[in-house]
Design an enzyme around this catalytic site. Structure first.
Site, PDB file in Angstrom:
ATOM      1  N   GLY A  11       3.225   8.382 -42.296  1.00 52.64           N
ATOM      2  CA  GLY A  11       2.354  10.076 -42.750  1.00 52.64           C
ATOM      3  C   GLY A  11       3.389  10.794 -43.961  1.00 52.64           C
ATOM      4  O   GLY A  11       4.663  10.376 -43.846  1.00 52.64           O
ATOM      5  N   THR A 125      -3.959  22.650 -37.610  1.00 52.43           N
ATOM      6  CA  THR A 125      -4.114  23.212 -39.325  1.00 52.43           C
ATOM      7  C   THR A 125      -4.410  24.495 -39.466  1.00 52.43           C
ATOM      8  O   THR A 125      -5.690  24.711 -38.470  1.00 52.43           O
ATOM      9  CB  THR A 125      -4.809  22.064 -39.708  1.00 52.43           C
ATOM     10  OG1 THR A 125      -5.412  22.742 -40.905  1.00 52.43           O
ATOM     11  CG2 THR A 125      -5.746  21.511 -38.688  1.00 52.43           C
ATOM     12  N   GLU A 127      -6.950  25.132 -40.777  1.00 52.21           N
ATOM     13  CA  GLU A 127      -8.791  24.334 -41.157  1.00 52.21           C
ATOM     14  C   GLU A 127      -9.039  25.048 -39.849  1.00 52.21           C
ATOM     15  O   GLU A 127     -10.183  25.618 -40.202  1.00 52.21           O
ATOM     16  CB  GLU A 127      -8.597  22.834 -40.913  1.00 52.21           C
ATOM     17  CG  GLU A 127      -8.438  22.513 -42.651  1.00 52.21           C
ATOM     18  CD  GLU A 127      -9.263  22.949 -44.045  1.00 52.21           C
ATOM     19  OE1 GLU A 127     -10.486  22.687 -43.880  1.00 52.21           O
ATOM     20  OE2 GLU A 127      -8.811  22.838 -44.824  1.00 52.21           O
ATOM     21  N   TYR A 149     -12.757  17.585 -38.570  1.00 54.47           N
ATOM     22  CA  TYR A 149     -11.931  18.112 -38.402  1.00 54.47           C
ATOM     23  C   TYR A 149     -11.095  19.127 -37.883  1.00 54.47           C
ATOM     24  O   TYR A 149     -10.532  19.333 -37.230  1.00 54.47           O
ATOM     25  CB  TYR A 149     -11.422  17.820 -39.948  1.00 54.47           C
ATOM     26  CG  TYR A 149      -9.684  17.291 -40.331  1.00 54.47           C
ATOM     27  CD1 TYR A 149      -9.244  16.979 -39.272  1.00 54.47           C
ATOM     28  CD2 TYR A 149      -9.469  18.847 -40.913  1.00 54.47           C
ATOM     29  CE1 TYR A 149      -7.730  17.419 -39.438  1.00 54.47           C
ATOM     30  CE2 TYR A 149      -8.034  18.895 -40.040  1.00 54.47           C
ATOM     31  CZ  TYR A 149      -7.042  18.259 -40.110  1.00 54.47           C
ATOM     32  OH  TYR A 149      -5.834  17.989 -40.089  1.00 54.47           O
ATOM     33  N   LYS A 153      -9.414  19.443 -33.762  1.00 51.85           N
ATOM     34  CA  LYS A 153      -8.181  20.037 -33.885  1.00 51.85           C
ATOM     35  C   LYS A 153      -8.031  21.031 -33.525  1.00 51.85           C
ATOM     36  O   LYS A 153      -7.162  21.370 -32.709  1.00 51.85           O
ATOM     37  CB  LYS A 153      -7.385  20.219 -35.695  1.00 51.85           C
ATOM     38  CG  LYS A 153      -7.232  19.283 -36.468  1.00 51.85           C
ATOM     39  CD  LYS A 153      -5.750  19.235 -35.996  1.00 51.85           C
ATOM     40  CE  LYS A 153      -5.459  17.606 -36.898  1.00 51.85           C
ATOM     41  NZ  LYS A 153      -3.884  17.399 -36.440  1.00 51.85           N
TER      42      LYS A 153
HETATM   43  P1  NDP Z   1      -1.364  11.575 -43.254  1.00 55.11           P
HETATM   44  O1  NDP Z   1      -2.889  11.134 -43.777  1.00 55.11           O
HETATM   45  O2  NDP Z   1      -0.112  11.209 -45.109  1.00 55.11           O
HETATM   46  O3  NDP Z   1      -0.514  11.072 -42.427  1.00 55.11           O
HETATM   47  C1  NDP Z   1      -1.350  11.050 -40.598  1.00 55.11           C
HETATM   48  C2  NDP Z   1      -0.638   9.124 -40.227  1.00 55.11           C
HETATM   49  O4  NDP Z   1      -1.663   9.863 -38.947  1.00 55.11           O
HETATM   50  C3  NDP Z   1      -0.026   8.391 -40.958  1.00 55.11           C
HETATM   51  O5  NDP Z   1       0.944   7.952 -40.870  1.00 55.11           O
HETATM   52  C4  NDP Z   1      -1.184   7.327 -40.082  1.00 55.11           C
HETATM   53  O6  NDP Z   1      -1.635   6.218 -40.366  1.00 55.11           O
HETATM   54  C5  NDP Z   1      -1.749   7.846 -39.030  1.00 55.11           C
HETATM   55  N1  NDP Z   1      -3.096   7.653 -37.905  1.00 55.11           N
HETATM   56  C6  NDP Z   1      -4.166   7.929 -38.549  1.00 55.11           C
HETATM   57  N2  NDP Z   1      -4.832   7.275 -37.550  1.00 55.11           N
HETATM   58  C7  NDP Z   1      -4.195   6.471 -36.250  1.00 55.11           C
HETATM   59  C8  NDP Z   1      -4.432   5.799 -35.036  1.00 55.11           C
HETATM   60  N3  NDP Z   1      -6.278   6.301 -35.003  1.00 55.11           N
HETATM   61  N4  NDP Z   1      -3.456   5.913 -34.461  1.00 55.11           N
HETATM   62  C9  NDP Z   1      -2.218   6.606 -35.128  1.00 55.11           C
HETATM   63  N5  NDP Z   1      -2.318   6.800 -36.329  1.00 55.11           N
HETATM   64  C10 NDP Z   1      -2.761   7.340 -36.793  1.00 55.11           C
HETATM   65  O7  NDP Z   1      -1.130  13.420 -42.983  1.00 55.11           O
HETATM   66  P2  NDP Z   1       0.050  14.468 -42.990  1.00 55.11           P
HETATM   67  O8  NDP Z   1       1.138  13.841 -42.536  1.00 55.11           O
HETATM   68  O9  NDP Z   1      -0.379  15.371 -43.995  1.00 55.11           O
HETATM   69  O10 NDP Z   1      -0.444  15.420 -41.160  1.00 55.11           O
HETATM   70  C11 NDP Z   1       0.818  15.046 -40.313  1.00 55.11           C
HETATM   71  C12 NDP Z   1      -0.935  15.683 -39.400  1.00 55.11           C
HETATM   72  O11 NDP Z   1      -0.841  17.299 -39.593  1.00 55.11           O
HETATM   73  C13 NDP Z   1      -1.808  15.792 -39.584  1.00 55.11           C
HETATM   74  O12 NDP Z   1      -1.847  15.362 -37.878  1.00 55.11           O
HETATM   75  C14 NDP Z   1      -2.624  16.217 -40.260  1.00 55.11           C
HETATM   76  O13 NDP Z   1      -4.072  16.731 -39.367  1.00 55.11           O
HETATM   77  C15 NDP Z   1      -1.962  17.707 -39.991  1.00 55.11           C
HETATM   78  N6  NDP Z   1      -2.486  18.504 -41.296  1.00 55.11           N
HETATM   79  C16 NDP Z   1      -1.605  18.851 -41.859  1.00 55.11           C
HETATM   80  C17 NDP Z   1      -1.388  19.447 -43.340  1.00 55.11           C
HETATM   81  C18 NDP Z   1      -1.198  18.929 -44.683  1.00 55.11           C
HETATM   82  O14 NDP Z   1      -1.214  19.570 -45.901  1.00 55.11           O
HETATM   83  N7  NDP Z   1      -0.600  17.924 -44.696  1.00 55.11           N
HETATM   84  C19 NDP Z   1      -2.032  20.839 -42.932  1.00 55.11           C
HETATM   85  C20 NDP Z   1      -1.986  21.094 -41.296  1.00 55.11           C
HETATM   86  C21 NDP Z   1      -2.101  20.158 -40.084  1.00 55.11           C
HETATM   87  P3  NDP Z   1      -1.430   4.997 -40.989  1.00 55.11           P
HETATM   88  O15 NDP Z   1      -0.023   5.450 -42.025  1.00 55.11           O
HETATM   89  O16 NDP Z   1      -1.767   3.627 -40.648  1.00 55.11           O
HETATM   90  O17 NDP Z   1      -2.323   5.546 -41.838  1.00 55.11           O
HETATM   91  P1  GDP Z   2      -7.934  20.877 -46.975  1.00 48.50           P
HETATM   92  O1  GDP Z   2      -8.184  22.224 -47.282  1.00 48.50           O
HETATM   93  O2  GDP Z   2      -7.320  19.190 -45.433  1.00 48.50           O
HETATM   94  O3  GDP Z   2      -9.636  19.967 -47.021  1.00 48.50           O
HETATM   95  O4  GDP Z   2      -7.443  19.657 -48.247  1.00 48.50           O
HETATM   96  P2  GDP Z   2      -7.883  19.140 -49.765  1.00 48.50           P
HETATM   97  O5  GDP Z   2      -6.719  19.314 -50.704  1.00 48.50           O
HETATM   98  O6  GDP Z   2      -8.522  17.442 -49.811  1.00 48.50           O
HETATM   99  O7  GDP Z   2      -9.150  20.467 -50.145  1.00 48.50           O
HETATM  100  C1  GDP Z   2      -8.343  21.150 -50.883  1.00 48.50           C
HETATM  101  C2  GDP Z   2      -9.518  21.954 -51.725  1.00 48.50           C
HETATM  102  O8  GDP Z   2     -10.040  21.938 -52.377  1.00 48.50           O
HETATM  103  C3  GDP Z   2     -11.028  21.893 -50.627  1.00 48.50           C
HETATM  104  O9  GDP Z   2     -11.387  22.991 -50.888  1.00 48.50           O
HETATM  105  C4  GDP Z   2     -11.891  21.574 -51.625  1.00 48.50           C
HETATM  106  O10 GDP Z   2     -13.569  21.345 -51.862  1.00 48.50           O
HETATM  107  C5  GDP Z   2     -11.477  21.385 -53.032  1.00 48.50           C
HETATM  108  N1  GDP Z   2     -11.038  20.295 -53.994  1.00 48.50           N
HETATM  109  C6  GDP Z   2     -12.758  20.587 -54.639  1.00 48.50           C
HETATM  110  N2  GDP Z   2     -12.113  19.223 -55.684  1.00 48.50           N
HETATM  111  C7  GDP Z   2     -12.241  18.306 -55.200  1.00 48.50           C
HETATM  112  C8  GDP Z   2     -11.818  17.159 -54.564  1.00 48.50           C
HETATM  113  O11 GDP Z   2     -11.961  16.296 -55.737  1.00 48.50           O
HETATM  114  N3  GDP Z   2     -10.633  16.374 -53.239  1.00 48.50           N
HETATM  115  C9  GDP Z   2     -10.406  16.930 -52.418  1.00 48.50           C
HETATM  116  N4  GDP Z   2     -10.014  16.877 -52.127  1.00 48.50           N
HETATM  117  N5  GDP Z   2     -10.380  18.442 -52.148  1.00 48.50           N
HETATM  118  C10 GDP Z   2     -11.381  18.952 -53.784  1.00 48.50           C
END
Ligand code: NDP
Ligand code: GDP
Length: 338
Positions: A11, A125, A127, A149, A153
């Site tokens: 990810g 998070t 969230e 979600y 969390k």
């Molecule tokens: P991504 O969606 O980019 O990455 C998620 C990762 O989890 C991927 O590698 C995915 O694998 C893996 N994964 C999903 N389901 C499973 C499973 N069942 N078993 C094993 N691996 C799995 O997320 P981010 O890197 O953006 O975020 C990292 C973490 O931080 C997450 O837990 C997210 O909820 C949390 N977070 C993120 C924020 C953000 O703004 N980015 C904010 C706060 C918290 P695959 O590549 O196969 O899909």
């Molecule tokens: P989140 O904070 O983890 O839900 O991150 P997102 O990037 O998915 O969404 C951030 C905010 O953007 C939320 O308030 C959504 O409702 C708003 N948003 C507005 N339009 C969109 C859209 O087309 N896609 C997504 N993902 N979010 C949107």
């Protein structure tokens, strides 16, 4: 040499964290799900795929988690894997509860049993704050999640605290506000905007369709945030920390910053479902609202107070939201050159 295991290494955050740990001399291991076609795009883009050890790993499978931890007994374990998209969590609520909630206790209980000295990081998070009870949000702010979600969390967050308090484990939670990068998933609003605008700047004519333009997020750069994760595990005592920039921005303003980085100047016209954005120079429609992207329950405002992380970890966000939007827009524009 220290060893680290990262769930979710494929990810966004996993890729940046793996790169950071390699630069610090760690032996880096990571979990990948078995899928029909191996997907290491992000690790490839950072040029580190060959430097890390990948293990078949699924958060849904208790024995798989058990064997991985028993065999590796890493010094540090970063739990970044999740069903991370809020929007999908209404379609996959039970799956999200399992992967983002229950899996955390599977890991913690295995660590407690076979590798109690391993230091553990949980990806909590902003969230979890949902319908915010305090502005800005900090570690002590009451949680009020607004999506399956967020609810899942919250369980992961509290069970991490509970294992720390029950068994003296070095288990910490990072309450991270939104963090983005050119590696951000394409369904998140920032990346959806920069991909769509880059396509328009390259001559495409499909306007970006978005939902709620008024919600506000505290957006930072993922590269800065993984450094904060690492710092948490270097502390003598485990604890929970907010990582945030302290600046909040509407979706509309993020869109404007990304457009400006691609030499567009926008006129915003209309309100609510009728809202559109038009590029002044070309006269083209670049954004229109599509209510299908509205959420059943919205998190309207997030803004974090990272004072504790600044004081205890010496951590501060380094990248402004304007620079972040420009970085992402330019990366997508360059990538679409081919
Ligand atoms: P991504 O969606 O980019 O990455 C998620 C990762 O989890 C991927 O590698 C995915 O694998 C893996 N994964 C999903 N389901 C499973 C499973 N069942 N078993 C094993 N691996 C799995 O997320 P981010 O890197 O953006 O975020 C990292 C973490 O931080 C997450 O837990 C997210 O909820 C949390 N977070 C993120 C924020 C953000 O703004 N980015 C904010 C706060 C918290 P695959 O590549 O196969 O899909
Ligand atoms: P989140 O904070 O983890 O839900 O991150 P997102 O990037 O998915 O969404 C951030 C905010 O953007 C939320 O308030 C959504 O409702 C708003 N948003 C507005 N339009 C969109 C859209 O087309 N896609 C997504 N993902 N979010 C949107």
């Amino acid at each position: 040499m220290k060893t680290a295991f990262i769930t979710g290494i494929t990810g966004q955050d996993g890729a940046y964290l793996a790169k950071l740990l390699l630069s610090k001399g760690y032996e880096v291991h990571g979990g990948v799900r078995r899928i029909s076609h191996p997907e290491t795009t992000r690790l490839d883009l950072l040029g580190i795929t060959r430097d890390i050890h990948l293990h078949e790993f699924d958060l849904g499978e208790p024995n798989n988690i058990f064997r991985t931890i028993r065999d590796l007994k890493p010094d540090e374990f970063y739990n970044l894997a999740a069903q991370s998209f809020v929007g999908s969590s209404w379609d996959l609520p039970a799956y999200t509860a399992d992967v983002d909630g229950m899996a955390v206790v599977r890991i913690l209980d295995t660590l407690r049993t076979v590798s109690p000295e391993t230091r553990f990081y949980q990806a909590s998070t902003s969230e979890m704050f949902g319908l915010v009870q305090e502005v800005p949000q900090r570690e002590t702010t009451r949680l009020y999640p607004r999506s399956p979600y967020g609810v899942a969390k919250v369980y992961g967050h509290y069970i991490t605290m509970n294992y720390r308090e029950s068994f003296g484990m070095h288990a910490s939670s990072g309450i991270l506000f939104n963090h983005e990068s050119p590696l951000r998933g394409k369904e998140f609003v920032t990346r959806k905007i920069t991909l769509g605008l880059a396509a328009i700047a390259r001559g495409g004519n499909a306007a970006v369709e978005l939902g709620n333009m008024d919600s506000k997020r505290d957006w930072g750069f993922a590269g800065d945030y993984v450094d904060g994760m690492w710092r948490m595990l270097q502390q003598d005592e485990p604890d929970d920390y907010v990582l945030a920039t302290g600046v909040t921005t509407t979706i509309r303003d993020f869109f404007t910053y990304a457009a400006e980085a691609l030499d567009m100047n926008l006129d915003w016209v209309g309100e609510g479902e009728q809202e559109t954005a038009i590029d002044r120079k070309s006269g083209r429609l670049v954004m229109k609202v599509n209510p299908k992207f509205y959420r059943p329950a919205e998190v309207e405002l997030l803004i974090g107070d990272a004072t504790k992380a600044r004081n205890a970890l010496g951590w501060e966000a380094q990248t402004s939201v304007r620079d972040l939007a420009a970085m992402m827009a330019k990366a997508d524009f360059d990538a679409q050159a081919a």
